[in-house]
Design a protein around this motif. Structure first.
Motif, PDB file in Angstrom:
ATOM      1  N   VAL A  31       0.871  -1.170   0.000  1.00 32.74           N
ATOM      2  CA  VAL A  31       0.000   0.000   0.000  1.00 32.74           C
ATOM      3  C   VAL A  31       0.909   1.221   0.000  1.00 32.74           C
ATOM      4  CG1 VAL A  31      -1.747   1.297   1.280  1.00 32.74           C
ATOM      5  CG2 VAL A  31      -1.823  -1.210   1.232  1.00 32.74           C
ATOM      6  N   ILE A  32       0.599   2.151  -0.873  1.00 36.62           N
ATOM      7  CA  ILE A  32       1.433   3.339  -1.023  1.00 36.62           C
ATOM      8  C   ILE A  32       0.591   4.575  -0.742  1.00 36.62           C
ATOM      9  CG2 ILE A  32       2.871   4.678  -2.607  1.00 36.62           C
ATOM     10  CD1 ILE A  32       3.418   2.028  -4.090  1.00 36.62           C
ATOM     11  N   GLU A  33       1.001   5.338   0.282  1.00 34.62           N
ATOM     12  CA  GLU A  33       0.347   6.619   0.556  1.00 34.62           C
ATOM     13  C   GLU A  33       0.779   7.589  -0.533  1.00 34.62           C
ATOM     14  OE1 GLU A  33       1.647   7.738   4.458  1.00 34.62           O
ATOM     15  OE2 GLU A  33       0.048   6.609   5.416  1.00 34.62           O
ATOM     16  N   LYS A  42       2.722  17.226  -9.143  1.00 38.04           N
ATOM     17  CA  LYS A  42       3.740  16.398  -8.511  1.00 38.04           C
ATOM     18  C   LYS A  42       3.117  15.372  -7.580  1.00 38.04           C
ATOM     19  CE  LYS A  42       7.868  16.853  -5.772  1.00 38.04           C
ATOM     20  NZ  LYS A  42       8.707  16.299  -6.789  1.00 38.04           N
ATOM     21  N   PHE A  43       3.606  14.123  -7.697  1.00 39.40           N
ATOM     22  CA  PHE A  43       3.240  13.049  -6.795  1.00 39.40           C
ATOM     23  C   PHE A  43       4.336  12.876  -5.750  1.00 39.40           C
ATOM     24  CE2 PHE A  43       0.831  11.604 -10.544  1.00 39.40           C
ATOM     25  CZ  PHE A  43      -0.386  11.253  -9.972  1.00 39.40           C
ATOM     26  N   LEU A  44       3.929  12.563  -4.531  1.00 40.30           N
ATOM     27  CA  LEU A  44       4.831  12.204  -3.451  1.00 40.30           C
ATOM     28  C   LEU A  44       4.321  10.862  -2.939  1.00 40.30           C
ATOM     29  CD1 LEU A  44       7.153  13.351  -1.626  1.00 40.30           C
ATOM     30  CD2 LEU A  44       5.374  14.342  -0.202  1.00 40.30           C
ATOM     31  N   PHE A  45       5.164   9.818  -2.994  1.00 37.49           N
ATOM     32  CA  PHE A  45       4.753   8.456  -2.635  1.00 37.49           C
ATOM     33  C   PHE A  45       5.514   7.981  -1.401  1.00 37.49           C
ATOM     34  CE2 PHE A  45       4.626   8.579  -7.356  1.00 37.49           C
ATOM     35  CZ  PHE A  45       3.274   8.354  -7.562  1.00 37.49           C
ATOM     36  N   ALA A  46       4.830   7.235  -0.522  1.00 33.03           N
ATOM     37  CA  ALA A  46       5.474   6.618   0.638  1.00 33.03           C
ATOM     38  C   ALA A  46       4.886   5.225   0.825  1.00 33.03           C
ATOM     39  CB  ALA A  46       5.248   7.453   1.895  1.00 33.03           C
ATOM     40  N   PHE A  47       5.755   4.225   0.920  1.00 34.48           N
ATOM     41  CA  PHE A  47       5.316   2.854   1.165  1.00 34.48           C
ATOM     42  C   PHE A  47       4.877   2.714   2.618  1.00 34.48           C
ATOM     43  CE2 PHE A  47       8.217   2.539  -2.382  1.00 34.48           C
ATOM     44  CZ  PHE A  47       7.630   1.609  -3.217  1.00 34.48           C
ATOM     45  N   ASP A  49       4.378   0.999   6.053  1.00 36.22           N
ATOM     46  CA  ASP A  49       5.174   0.030   6.820  1.00 36.22           C
ATOM     47  C   ASP A  49       6.633  -0.071   6.358  1.00 36.22           C
ATOM     48  OD1 ASP A  49       2.967  -0.589   8.408  1.00 36.22           O
ATOM     49  OD2 ASP A  49       2.300  -2.159   7.029  1.00 36.22           O
ATOM     50  N   HIS A  50       7.085   0.858   5.566  1.00 38.29           N
ATOM     51  CA  HIS A  50       8.493   0.919   5.154  1.00 38.29           C
ATOM     52  C   HIS A  50       8.904   2.383   5.202  1.00 38.29           C
ATOM     53  CE1 HIS A  50       8.430  -3.215   3.641  1.00 38.29           C
ATOM     54  NE2 HIS A  50       7.237  -2.928   3.157  1.00 38.29           N
ATOM     55  N   ASN A  51      10.129   2.637   5.522  1.00 42.54           N
ATOM     56  CA  ASN A  51      10.611   4.013   5.554  1.00 42.54           C
ATOM     57  C   ASN A  51      11.218   4.357   4.193  1.00 42.54           C
ATOM     58  OD1 ASN A  51      11.024   6.498   6.691  1.00 42.54           O
ATOM     59  ND2 ASN A  51      13.052   5.980   7.451  1.00 42.54           N
ATOM     60  N   ILE A  52      10.393   4.243   3.156  1.00 40.48           N
ATOM     61  CA  ILE A  52      10.848   4.455   1.780  1.00 40.48           C
ATOM     62  C   ILE A  52       9.775   5.225   1.030  1.00 40.48           C
ATOM     63  CG2 ILE A  52      11.562   3.344  -0.376  1.00 40.48           C
ATOM     64  CD1 ILE A  52      12.155   0.825   1.284  1.00 40.48           C
ATOM     65  N   GLY A  53      10.197   6.163   0.211  1.00 40.05           N
ATOM     66  CA  GLY A  53       9.274   6.901  -0.635  1.00 40.05           C
ATOM     67  C   GLY A  53      10.005   7.466  -1.834  1.00 40.05           C
ATOM     68  N   GLN A 116       8.459  12.365   5.174  1.00 36.57           N
ATOM     69  CA  GLN A 116       9.567  11.760   5.919  1.00 36.57           C
ATOM     70  C   GLN A 116      10.085  10.513   5.214  1.00 36.57           C
ATOM     71  OE1 GLN A 116       7.669  11.409   9.783  1.00 36.57           O
ATOM     72  NE2 GLN A 116       9.045  12.948  10.627  1.00 36.57           N
ATOM     73  N   LYS A 117       9.255   9.868   4.422  1.00 39.93           N
ATOM     74  CA  LYS A 117       9.674   8.656   3.722  1.00 39.93           C
ATOM     75  C   LYS A 117      10.153   8.930   2.309  1.00 39.93           C
ATOM     76  CE  LYS A 117       6.306   6.050   6.349  1.00 39.93           C
ATOM     77  NZ  LYS A 117       5.045   5.342   6.327  1.00 39.93           N
ATOM     78  N   ALA A 118       9.972  10.141   1.813  1.00 43.81           N
ATOM     79  CA  ALA A 118      10.225  10.429   0.403  1.00 43.81           C
ATOM     80  C   ALA A 118      11.669  10.807   0.084  1.00 43.81           C
ATOM     81  CB  ALA A 118       9.298  11.543  -0.072  1.00 43.81           C
ATOM     82  N   VAL A 119      12.492  11.038   1.069  1.00 45.89           N
ATOM     83  CA  VAL A 119      13.869  11.448   0.796  1.00 45.89           C
ATOM     84  C   VAL A 119      14.782  10.239   0.856  1.00 45.89           C
ATOM     85  CG1 VAL A 119      15.009  13.658   1.138  1.00 45.89           C
ATOM     86  CG2 VAL A 119      13.350  12.919   2.756  1.00 45.89           C
ATOM     87  N   SER A 120      15.678  10.117  -0.121  1.00 46.27           N
ATOM     88  CA  SER A 120      16.505   8.916  -0.200  1.00 46.27           C
ATOM     89  C   SER A 120      17.489   8.808   0.958  1.00 46.27           C
ATOM     90  CB  SER A 120      17.242   8.861  -1.534  1.00 46.27           C
ATOM     91  OG  SER A 120      17.981  10.025  -1.728  1.00 46.27           O
TER      92      SER A 120
END
Length: 191
Positions: A31-33, A42-47, A49-53, A116-120
């Motif tokens: 599931v992706i917020e 612009k889209f901003l995606f965050a997975f 249950d994972h700290n990834i976006g 918070q999850k969108a930055v590499s």
């Protein structure tokens, strides 16, 4: 990749008075917020249950399939139980989901969690606070691209500005994601 349903989605946003839409998108096992700024395209995606976006900016109806966040690319493969990344597949499913997406105006906690999850390279100072008249470092450039998009880089280059990021969001943080130029017109270089 061409987003053929983005116009319909944006019209739904206008009809509902939404400037930044927030919705969940199921991509196979994940599931992706998702946050979408109509003004910045612009889209901003965050997975979840994972700290990834990751982020994606549109030029008209088109988006580049390149994602500059290696962990996000690997997570997309895991979501599909697939050993190869295909950005077109992800974006095609997102495009087909847009006409039925149930969305609402994003609020500050939702934006904070997603950003918070969108930055590499996670760091504390990721929330836009104000503009400064200064040269931009390469690290600042990458963070700006990931959080605000290439169009903000062009704007900064043209006006000799940098966005200044803080460890906490303010009212201007979300407003700048909604429309960075309106923020600059409204506040200029003042904090």
């Amino acid at each position: 990749m061409r987003f053929t349903n983005i116009g319909l989605f944006e019209n739904r946003m206008v009809d509902q008075g939404v400037t930044v839409a927030f919705f969940n998108f199921k991509y196979h096992n994940c599931v992706i917020e998702t946050a979408y700024s109509r003004n910045q395209r612009k889209f901003l995606f965050a997975f979840v249950d994972h700290n990834i976006g990751f982020t994606c900016s549109l030029q008209g109806e088109h988006a580049s399939g390149y994602i500059n966040h290696k962990a996000a690319v690997e997570q997309l493969m895991r979501c599909r139980n697939h050993d190869r990344y295909d950005p077109k597949h992800f974006y095609e499913l997102l495009n087909s989901h847009l006409p039925i997406a149930r969305f609402a105006q994003i609020n500050q906690p939702q934006y904070r969690r997603t950003a918070q999850k969108a930055v590499s390279n996670f760091e504390d100072r990721i929330f836009f606070n104000h503009w400064r008249n200064s040269n931009m470092s390469e690290k600042q450039r990458q963070k700006t691209i990931e959080l605000m998009g290439h169009e903000v880089i062009e704007f900064c280059d043209q006006n000799h500005l940098i966005p200044v990021f803080y460890p906490y969001p303010t009212d201007r943080t979300l407003a700048a994601f909604e429309d960075f130029e309106a923020d600059y017109v409204g506040f200029g270089l003042r904090q």
